[in-house]
Design a protein around this motif. Structure first.
Motif, PDB file in Angstrom:
ATOM      1  N   GLY A 578       0.788  -0.923  -0.089  1.00  0.00           N
ATOM      2  CA  GLY A 578       0.036  -0.058   0.061  1.00  0.00           C
ATOM      3  C   GLY A 578       0.900   1.302  -0.159  1.00  0.00           C
ATOM      4  O   GLY A 578       0.291   2.329  -0.073  1.00  0.00           O
ATOM      5  N   ALA A 579       2.237   1.248  -0.124  1.00  0.00           N
ATOM      6  CA  ALA A 579       2.842   2.449  -0.258  1.00  0.00           C
ATOM      7  C   ALA A 579       2.977   3.354  -1.347  1.00  0.00           C
ATOM      8  O   ALA A 579       3.068   4.508  -1.430  1.00  0.00           O
ATOM      9  N   TYR A 580       2.456   2.666  -2.474  1.00  0.00           N
ATOM     10  CA  TYR A 580       2.491   3.134  -3.798  1.00  0.00           C
ATOM     11  C   TYR A 580       1.237   3.870  -4.067  1.00  0.00           C
ATOM     12  O   TYR A 580      -0.167   3.600  -3.554  1.00  0.00           O
ATOM     13  N   THR A 581       1.261   5.082  -4.933  1.00  0.00           N
ATOM     14  CA  THR A 581       0.360   5.802  -5.430  1.00  0.00           C
ATOM     15  C   THR A 581      -0.091   5.579  -6.764  1.00  0.00           C
ATOM     16  O   THR A 581       0.992   5.468  -7.484  1.00  0.00           O
ATOM     17  N   GLN A 582      -1.044   5.366  -7.121  1.00  0.00           N
ATOM     18  CA  GLN A 582      -1.428   5.406  -8.528  1.00  0.00           C
ATOM     19  C   GLN A 582      -1.500   6.674  -9.465  1.00  0.00           C
ATOM     20  O   GLN A 582      -1.714   7.910  -8.735  1.00  0.00           O
ATOM     21  N   ASN A 583      -1.231   6.554 -10.617  1.00  0.00           N
ATOM     22  CA  ASN A 583      -1.099   7.769 -11.603  1.00  0.00           C
ATOM     23  C   ASN A 583      -2.485   8.319 -11.716  1.00  0.00           C
ATOM     24  O   ASN A 583      -3.365   7.565 -11.611  1.00  0.00           O
ATOM     25  N   PRO A 584      -2.671   9.467 -12.248  1.00  0.00           N
ATOM     26  CA  PRO A 584      -3.762  10.151 -12.361  1.00  0.00           C
ATOM     27  C   PRO A 584      -4.362   9.638 -13.541  1.00  0.00           C
ATOM     28  O   PRO A 584      -3.955   9.162 -14.360  1.00  0.00           O
ATOM     29  N   GLY A 585      -5.678   9.394 -13.355  1.00  0.00           N
ATOM     30  CA  GLY A 585      -6.604   9.139 -14.191  1.00  0.00           C
ATOM     31  C   GLY A 585      -7.005   7.752 -14.462  1.00  0.00           C
ATOM     32  O   GLY A 585      -8.003   7.275 -14.836  1.00  0.00           O
ATOM     33  N   TYR A 586      -6.091   6.984 -13.556  1.00  0.00           N
ATOM     34  CA  TYR A 586      -6.646   5.292 -13.393  1.00  0.00           C
ATOM     35  C   TYR A 586      -7.280   5.149 -12.062  1.00  0.00           C
ATOM     36  O   TYR A 586      -7.230   6.096 -11.188  1.00  0.00           O
ATOM     37  N   ALA A 587      -8.054   4.087 -11.874  1.00  0.00           N
ATOM     38  CA  ALA A 587      -8.807   3.584 -10.752  1.00  0.00           C
ATOM     39  C   ALA A 587      -7.814   3.836  -9.619  1.00  0.00           C
ATOM     40  O   ALA A 587      -6.937   3.092  -9.668  1.00  0.00           O
ATOM     41  N   SER A 588      -8.279   4.325  -8.497  1.00  0.00           N
ATOM     42  CA  SER A 588      -7.481   4.242  -7.350  1.00  0.00           C
ATOM     43  C   SER A 588      -7.431   2.969  -6.773  1.00  0.00           C
ATOM     44  O   SER A 588      -8.449   1.971  -6.861  1.00  0.00           O
ATOM     45  N   PHE A 589      -6.181   2.496  -6.244  1.00  0.00           N
ATOM     46  CA  PHE A 589      -6.136   1.401  -5.472  1.00  0.00           C
ATOM     47  C   PHE A 589      -6.802   1.300  -4.313  1.00  0.00           C
ATOM     48  O   PHE A 589      -7.345  -0.159  -3.802  1.00  0.00           O
ATOM     49  N   GLU A 590      -7.567   2.155  -3.578  1.00  0.00           N
ATOM     50  CA  GLU A 590      -8.143   2.168  -2.424  1.00  0.00           C
ATOM     51  C   GLU A 590      -9.658   2.288  -2.824  1.00  0.00           C
ATOM     52  O   GLU A 590     -10.219   2.690  -3.831  1.00  0.00           O
TER      53      GLU A 590
END
Length: 590
Positions: A578-590
């Motif tokens: 869970g340390a990573y953040t998704q790039n803009p525009g893509y569905a969030s991991f959370e």
């Protein structure tokens, strides 16, 4: 020599630097040999050679490098307007097809494998750097030079990560933590590129002009790469929308300076014949090859040798018996058309298709227009001479799925099938042909771009672009008609850009068009479009041009603020806990 010892030395080194997917950030190389044994045995070259070998991919003869190629044919060309995926239809390696139609999400396997490969390669560089840092100059005479080499290699892998994924993890050789302690949101794109550029610029100051072995990085290669990274840095992007919001004149000045260093070195020049790029005897370590991945054949490493397995899938059928992936798009073919003056048809080329195959008559139609001769260096067209092959011209049947992809093959990156330079049998079309990471033509175009964007010395920019066009205009090397050697294979007409009307706006258009024609199918096109901030408009126009013939583009759309970069894979997110953040525009991991 071409560093043929890579094939043997790297095998041992892999035992120390090979990593499983959940442990590529381990501080110490694991395996049969410890750091101390290597150091005492004077075998630090095992680690540095393994880092060089990673230019081929961390497992260069494994299936994963076929679908996650270091040549970026799928990531940089198929995602652009230059190429189709090819192969046996849209379902053949569907992950690449998804990238082609802009339908990518965090579960795409090719997104995950490329990330993993690049970080394994980064860690090979870090492993070598840890060892080099632990030695003294007395123990290793050229220690500082080897450190600089490793930092150039690491910069290359990080640069690839940055332009593919945007939000990346950055760590250096002294990092001793775990993957869960690292964030891919710690540094912005600008900060990552600055770190990469700094390593390259510092390395340039240390590296010698000439290395004792072919394939080892010299100061001019570091300078050329510094020019490229600073050019990307110059285009400032909004962190959320990826729009280009400004162009940094100071960084453009750096680009010009580093390009001048390479140009004025006297070491590099354009080959007289564009087609010589695809011959081992003339293309490997040639005056045009500024920075090449070194490949070799029959080197004792098994099968054909350390050949370019990244392009394994792309050999046409016909005399190669290949898998036929990576095919030039109709849009690319059309882009080579020229007007009555021999200049590109910037805004109208796509309104009339060139070289359209008529299956009913068995002939190509619409072939009377003027074209840039580079068309027939890059594209295999039905009925047209294929390199130096005399048995038959290129045939439509060399494409496996003509209904999906048309009849054009990629003519680049393979030697002629009758050549003694080609390996017979599997792997199809293999040879010792090197891969160009940087060509001299790139350096000329980067300098021209920096001059144009800074709106200074536009006349010099025109001269630089015209050097490349002049090479293409040399009719001595034009492709001849297969049946009549007194005729050319097309109505070739190419002219140099005149001084009249050479404004900044026109020069920018010409420069960007020249990039496409000169570097077609080299895995760079998509990244150029993103750098310039025109990926959305270009790709959506391309889908509109092509969807009537390529039905799989019917619902394709480039979404600005998203599709400029690949997503962070769900596998990597899970490994980071869970340390990573998704790039803009893509569905969030959370």
């Amino acid at each position: 020599m071409k560093l043929k010892n890579i094939a043997i030395i790297a095998t041992a080194a892999l035992m120390m630097t090979g990593c499983s997917e959940d442990s590529f950030l381990d501080n110490k190389p694991q395996g049969v040999l410890s750091d101390e044994v290597i150091q005492k045995g004077g075998q630090v070259d095992l680690l540095t050679t393994a880092a060089y070998a990673a230019l081929m991919g961390p497992s260069p003869q494994d299936w994963s490098v076929w679908t996650a190629p270091v040549t970026n044919w799928s990531y940089g060309s198929v995602r652009s307007d230059d190429a189709y995926k090819g192969g046996g239809g849209t379902g053949d390696i569907s992950e690449i097809h998804r990238m082609e139609i802009m339908d990518v999400d965090a579960t795409n396997g090719n997104v995950d494998v490329k990330w993993y490969h690049l970080y394994v390669s980064v860690q090979r560089c870090n492993a070598a750097l840890r060892m080099l840092n632990s030695l003294t100059d007395a123990e290793l005479a050229d220690r500082n030079v080897q450190i600089a080499e490793m930092k150039v290699l690491r910069a290359h892998f990080y640069f690839e990560l940055s332009r593919l994924y945007n939000k990346i993890v950055y760590f250096e050789e002294n990092y001793e933590g775990s993957i869960q302690q690292l964030s891919n949101n710690e540094f912005t794109r600008d900060q990552i590129l600055e770190k990469i550029a700094t390593d390259l610029e510092n390395a340039e100051k240390v590296l010698p002009a000439q290395q004792p072995e072919i394939g080892r990085i010299n100061k001019y290669q570091a300078a050329a790469y510094a020019a490229k990274v600073n050019l990307y840095r110059a285009y400032k992007q909004d962190e959320t929308t990826h729009k280009v919001v400004s162009v940094d004149a100071g960084l453009l000045g750096k680009v010009i300076s580093y390009c001048d260093e390479v140009i004025n070195s006297g070491r590099y020049a354009l080959l007289d014949n564009f087609q010589d790029l695809d011959k081992v005897s003339t293309g490997d370590n040639s005056k045009e090859g500024v920075f090449q991945v070194q490949y070799s054949m029959n080197d004792g490493s098994g099968s054909a040798g350390r050949v370019n397995w990244s392009n394994l899938l792309n050999a046409p059928q016909g005399p190669y018996s290949g898998d036929g992936f990576f095919l030039p798009s109709q849009d690319l073919v059309d882009a080579y058309q020229t007007d009555a003056n021999g200049l590109p048809e910037f805004d109208t080329y796509f309104t009339h298709h060139f070289d359209v195959w008529n299956a009913a008559t068995g002939k190509s139609e619409n072939v009377s227009n003027n074209v840039d001769p580079r068309l027939d260096y890059v594209v295999g067209r039905p009925g047209v001479r294929w390199k130096t092959y005399t048995k038959t011209p290129c045939q439509p049947t060399w494409v496996r799925d003509q209904g999906s992809y048309g009849q054009h093959c990629s003519k680049r990156f393979f030697v002629s099938p009758e050549s003694s330079e080609m390996f017979n049998g599997w792997p199809w079309g293999a040879s010792a042909l090197n891969w160009n990471i940087i060509r001299y033509s790139d350096v000329l175009l980067w300098k021209a771009e920096a001059l144009i964007e800074s709106n200074q010395n536009l006349e010099e920019a025109r001269s630089l672009i015209n050097q490349i066009r002049q090479r293409a205009a040399n009719s001595q090397y034009w492709v001849k008609d297969f049946n009549d050697n007194t005729k050319y294979a097309a109505n070739y007409k190419i002219a140099l850009y005149p001084a009249a009307g050479w404004t900044q706006d026109y020069a920018r258009k010409a420069l960007r068009y020249e990039f496409r024609l000169e570097t077609a199918m080299e895995g760079e096109r998509f990244f150029d479009l993103v750098r310039w901030g025109i990926a959305g408009q270009t790709m959506n126009a391309y889908f509109a041009h092509e969807k009537s013939k390529r039905v799989y583009y019917s619902n394709s759309k480039f979404t600005e603020g998203k599709d400029e970069y690949l997503p962070i894979s769900v596998t990597q997110y899970n490994l980071s806990q869970g340390a990573y953040t998704q790039n803009p525009g893509y569905a969030s991991f959370e």
